[in-house]
Design a protein around this motif. Structure first.
Motif, PDB file in Angstrom:
ATOM      1  N   ASP A 171       3.743   7.922  -4.254  1.00 50.19           N
ATOM      2  CA  ASP A 171       3.794   7.267  -2.941  1.00 50.19           C
ATOM      3  C   ASP A 171       4.495   8.199  -1.952  1.00 50.19           C
ATOM      4  O   ASP A 171       5.518   8.806  -2.280  1.00 50.19           O
ATOM      5  CB  ASP A 171       4.580   5.952  -3.018  1.00 50.19           C
ATOM      6  CG  ASP A 171       3.963   4.953  -3.983  1.00 50.19           C
ATOM      7  OD1 ASP A 171       2.720   4.888  -4.054  1.00 50.19           O
ATOM      8  OD2 ASP A 171       4.734   4.242  -4.663  1.00 50.19           O
ATOM      9  N   TRP A 215      -0.159   5.365  -0.432  1.00 51.88           N
ATOM     10  CA  TRP A 215       0.182   4.727  -1.709  1.00 51.88           C
ATOM     11  C   TRP A 215      -0.585   5.347  -2.880  1.00 51.88           C
ATOM     12  O   TRP A 215      -1.791   5.610  -2.770  1.00 51.88           O
ATOM     13  CB  TRP A 215      -0.181   3.246  -1.670  1.00 51.88           C
ATOM     14  CG  TRP A 215       0.507   2.407  -0.642  1.00 51.88           C
ATOM     15  CD1 TRP A 215       0.013   2.050   0.581  1.00 51.88           C
ATOM     16  CD2 TRP A 215       1.789   1.770  -0.752  1.00 51.88           C
ATOM     17  NE1 TRP A 215       0.904   1.244   1.249  1.00 51.88           N
ATOM     18  CE2 TRP A 215       2.002   1.048   0.445  1.00 51.88           C
ATOM     19  CE3 TRP A 215       2.768   1.741  -1.746  1.00 51.88           C
ATOM     20  CZ2 TRP A 215       3.149   0.309   0.680  1.00 51.88           C
ATOM     21  CZ3 TRP A 215       3.920   1.005  -1.519  1.00 51.88           C
ATOM     22  CH2 TRP A 215       4.112   0.294  -0.331  1.00 51.88           C
ATOM     23  N   LYS A 264       6.624  -3.372   5.163  1.00 51.12           N
ATOM     24  CA  LYS A 264       5.245  -3.379   4.673  1.00 51.12           C
ATOM     25  C   LYS A 264       5.216  -4.009   3.295  1.00 51.12           C
ATOM     26  O   LYS A 264       6.081  -3.728   2.459  1.00 51.12           O
ATOM     27  CB  LYS A 264       4.677  -1.963   4.595  1.00 51.12           C
ATOM     28  CG  LYS A 264       3.201  -1.920   4.222  1.00 51.12           C
ATOM     29  CD  LYS A 264       2.355  -2.670   5.240  1.00 51.12           C
ATOM     30  CE  LYS A 264       0.907  -2.797   4.804  1.00 51.12           C
ATOM     31  NZ  LYS A 264       0.126  -3.625   5.746  1.00 51.12           N
ATOM     32  N   THR A 265       4.249  -4.887   3.062  1.00 49.92           N
ATOM     33  CA  THR A 265       4.095  -5.454   1.728  1.00 49.92           C
ATOM     34  C   THR A 265       3.653  -4.365   0.755  1.00 49.92           C
ATOM     35  O   THR A 265       2.945  -3.418   1.129  1.00 49.92           O
ATOM     36  CB  THR A 265       3.055  -6.584   1.733  1.00 49.92           C
ATOM     37  OG1 THR A 265       1.820  -6.078   2.281  1.00 49.92           O
ATOM     38  CG2 THR A 265       3.534  -7.757   2.559  1.00 49.92           C
ATOM     39  N   TYR A 266       4.077  -4.492  -0.490  1.00 55.70           N
ATOM     40  CA  TYR A 266       3.764  -3.495  -1.514  1.00 55.70           C
ATOM     41  C   TYR A 266       2.263  -3.476  -1.804  1.00 55.70           C
ATOM     42  O   TYR A 266       1.609  -4.527  -1.861  1.00 55.70           O
ATOM     43  CB  TYR A 266       4.539  -3.800  -2.792  1.00 55.70           C
ATOM     44  CG  TYR A 266       4.206  -2.854  -3.927  1.00 55.70           C
ATOM     45  CD1 TYR A 266       4.711  -1.556  -3.945  1.00 55.70           C
ATOM     46  CD2 TYR A 266       3.387  -3.267  -4.974  1.00 55.70           C
ATOM     47  CE1 TYR A 266       4.396  -0.686  -4.979  1.00 55.70           C
ATOM     48  CE2 TYR A 266       3.079  -2.412  -6.010  1.00 55.70           C
ATOM     49  CZ  TYR A 266       3.579  -1.119  -6.018  1.00 55.70           C
ATOM     50  OH  TYR A 266       3.266  -0.264  -7.043  1.00 55.70           O
ATOM     51  N   GLU A 267       1.726  -2.268  -1.948  1.00 60.08           N
ATOM     52  CA  GLU A 267       0.328  -2.089  -2.315  1.00 60.08           C
ATOM     53  C   GLU A 267       0.265  -1.553  -3.749  1.00 60.08           C
ATOM     54  O   GLU A 267       0.960  -0.586  -4.085  1.00 60.08           O
ATOM     55  CB  GLU A 267      -0.365  -1.110  -1.363  1.00 60.08           C
ATOM     56  CG  GLU A 267      -0.491  -1.603   0.065  1.00 60.08           C
ATOM     57  CD  GLU A 267      -1.560  -2.664   0.233  1.00 60.08           C
ATOM     58  OE1 GLU A 267      -2.374  -2.832  -0.705  1.00 60.08           O
ATOM     59  OE2 GLU A 267      -1.581  -3.329   1.275  1.00 60.08           O
ATOM     60  N   SER A 268      -0.560  -2.157  -4.584  1.00 59.44           N
ATOM     61  CA  SER A 268      -0.638  -1.752  -5.982  1.00 59.44           C
ATOM     62  C   SER A 268      -1.768  -0.783  -6.274  1.00 59.44           C
ATOM     63  O   SER A 268      -1.865  -0.260  -7.388  1.00 59.44           O
ATOM     64  CB  SER A 268      -0.807  -2.990  -6.871  1.00 59.44           C
ATOM     65  OG  SER A 268      -1.988  -3.704  -6.511  1.00 59.44           O
ATOM     66  N   SER A 269      -2.609  -0.513  -5.277  1.00 64.57           N
ATOM     67  CA  SER A 269      -3.745   0.383  -5.490  1.00 64.57           C
ATOM     68  C   SER A 269      -3.655   1.590  -4.563  1.00 64.57           C
ATOM     69  O   SER A 269      -2.866   1.607  -3.612  1.00 64.57           O
ATOM     70  CB  SER A 269      -5.056  -0.359  -5.251  1.00 64.57           C
ATOM     71  OG  SER A 269      -5.106  -0.852  -3.918  1.00 64.57           O
ATOM     72  N   THR A 299      -4.291   3.653  -1.604  1.00 67.64           N
ATOM     73  CA  THR A 299      -4.745   3.345  -0.251  1.00 67.64           C
ATOM     74  C   THR A 299      -3.772   3.953   0.746  1.00 67.64           C
ATOM     75  O   THR A 299      -2.735   4.505   0.370  1.00 67.64           O
ATOM     76  CB  THR A 299      -4.861   1.820  -0.032  1.00 67.64           C
ATOM     77  OG1 THR A 299      -5.456   1.563   1.230  1.00 67.64           O
ATOM     78  CG2 THR A 299      -3.483   1.158  -0.098  1.00 67.64           C
ATOM     79  N   THR A 326      -1.870   2.663   4.344  1.00 69.31           N
ATOM     80  CA  THR A 326      -1.682   1.506   5.209  1.00 69.31           C
ATOM     81  C   THR A 326      -0.625   1.788   6.267  1.00 69.31           C
ATOM     82  O   THR A 326       0.315   2.559   6.047  1.00 69.31           O
ATOM     83  CB  THR A 326      -1.244   0.260   4.405  1.00 69.31           C
ATOM     84  OG1 THR A 326      -0.004   0.536   3.754  1.00 69.31           O
ATOM     85  CG2 THR A 326      -2.290  -0.122   3.387  1.00 69.31           C
TER      86      THR A 326
END
Length: 419
Positions: free
Chosen positions: A115, A161, A237-242, A244, A246
């Motif tokens: 990340d 991410w 920012k909300t956590y992204e698991s894939s 990407t 953002t």
């Protein structure tokens, strides 16, 4: 012996002097991590424009930004990837690459990923923002009680991410691949400028052909109180698991919170310092004259902390109108030679407080009451206040403009004409 070094968050095993390590000569070569950097300028330009050009125009002594990287290693523990973290990513003009202070390589395992969080601050001496991130929950990036100088530039990039390789994108500054790093402006910019609508009475003297009443207009004594110079910007920012990219979630409206202890801009001495703002330059019809200092940002803008345009932000200035009578040739001559001086009238903009337009108060022109003018100086916005003096009708027009590092215009008449 050909060796491949892989950066990972794992302990290195010490080798004794008699130990041999044979590496597979057919192994996939290490791939160096690079950055593909762009600068968000407008929502109509999704790929951005040159971040490098912006820093060059700012006359930045160091063309670099900061980036923090965290690895999710296959079979290991989440942790810092860069060392130091954050790293300084510097532009290499020779190789046309954005490079960290040392070479870093993408992890070999397809199950490992990284990340990236990046930002830029023109003032290298200022306190860095605080990045909070544990690898599995919502990150935050916060500038706390930060002072914004008149020449300042703060940007933050979209979060990249779970990256595993340099991404191919549209080529910017000769860089075609790397970690996608799209910057957004964290500050606003403002500019005040003025001109006159007419320099002479629209109708010639009916008794003396070719003779007009001409107007020589000067402005002075500008003030604009209660502009905050410092504040706090909190990004989440909300956590992204894939994998990407953002954008951070910014406040709505896109302004900073007030600092714990406010520092106010010294507008009379620091902003309104040009010849046109101090009464030594005559306004013209041909072009706008700059009112605020031009030695800060490119194109005559001043960097400001994004903030609400409050009721206390009332612009004051003094108008001086000298009337001359004669022909166009006489008026154009040096010192208006041949013209008759009909006298000078000097009055403050507060004199219009008796009009029906509530933008005009006894304490000045209330910026947030100007028709169509912005209620906030928002992040990534340029706001231009165009002041147009029409001495032939005793009218002052305001033509504000707002831009996404762009611009828009709004009109205000002083005094408000009769219906």
């Amino acid at each position: 012996m050909k060796k491949y070094f892989i950066l990972a968050a794992a302990a290195l095993v010490a080798l004794t002097a008699c130990t041999k390590m044979e590496l597979d000569e057919t192994a996939t070569p290490d791939v160096k991590i690079g950055f593909e950097v762009a600068n968000y300028m407008s929502q109509t330009k999704a790929d951005g424009s040159s971040f490098l050009t912006e820093l060059t125009n700012m006359e930045a002594t160091t063309i670099a930004f900061k980036s923090s990287a965290f690895i999710h290693p296959n079979g290991g523990s989440f942790g810092d990837f860069f060392n130091p973290n954050p790293e300084t990513i510097t532009w290499n003009d020779t190789s046309t690459e954005w490079e960290p202070s040392k070479d870093y390589y993408w992890p070999k395992s397809p199950s490992s990923n990284i990340d990236f969080f990046s930002w830029y601050d023109f003032d290298g001496t200022a306190a860095a923002p605080t990045l909070t991130y544990n690898g599995s929950s919502a990150p935050t990036l916060v500038w706390t009680n930060r002072t914004v100088d008149y020449k300042s530039d703060i940007l933050f990039a979209d979060i990249a991410w779970h990256q595993t390789a340099n991404q191919e994108r549209n080529q910017i500054d000769g860089v075609s691949s790397g970690v996608p790093t799209l910057f957004h402006h964290a500050l606003a910019q403002v500019k005040f400028q003025a001109k006159i609508k007419e320099e002479k009475d629209k109708k010639a003297d009916s008794k003396n052909s070719g003779y007009y009443t001409f107007f020589e207009v000067k402005l002075s004594a500008f003030t604009l109180p209660q502009v905050h110079k410092n504040g706090t910007l909190s990004l989440t920012k909300t956590y992204e698991s894939s994998k990407t990219t953002t954008a951070w979630t910014v406040p709505s409206p896109a302004i900073w919170a007030n600092a714990t202890s406010a520092t106010l801009v010294n507008t009379p001495n620091d902003w309104f310092t040009t010849a046109a703002a101090t009464g030594s330059e005559v306004l013209t019809t041909a072009a706008y004259s700059a009112l605020n200092a031009t030695n800060y940002m490119p194109d005559g803008f001043i960097a400001v902390r994004p903030q609400a345009v409050t009721n206390d932000m009332k612009l004051t200035f003094t108008i001086s109108i000298t009337k001359w009578y004669g022909t166009q040739t006489q008026f154009n001559a040096e010192g208006h030679s041949g013209c008759t001086n009909l006298g000078t009238e000097v009055f403050p903009v507060t004199d219009f407080a008796t009009t029906a337009d509530d933008a005009y108060t006894a304490n000045g022109l209330q910026l947030n009451k100007i028709a169509n003018a912005p209620a906030n100086w928002e992040m990534n916005k340029r706001i231009i206040y165009n002041i147009i003096i029409d001495p032939t009708t005793d009218t002052i027009l305001f033509d504000p403009a707002v831009v996404d590092w762009d611009t828009a215009n709004y009109d205000v008449e002083v005094p408000k004409p009769a219906e």
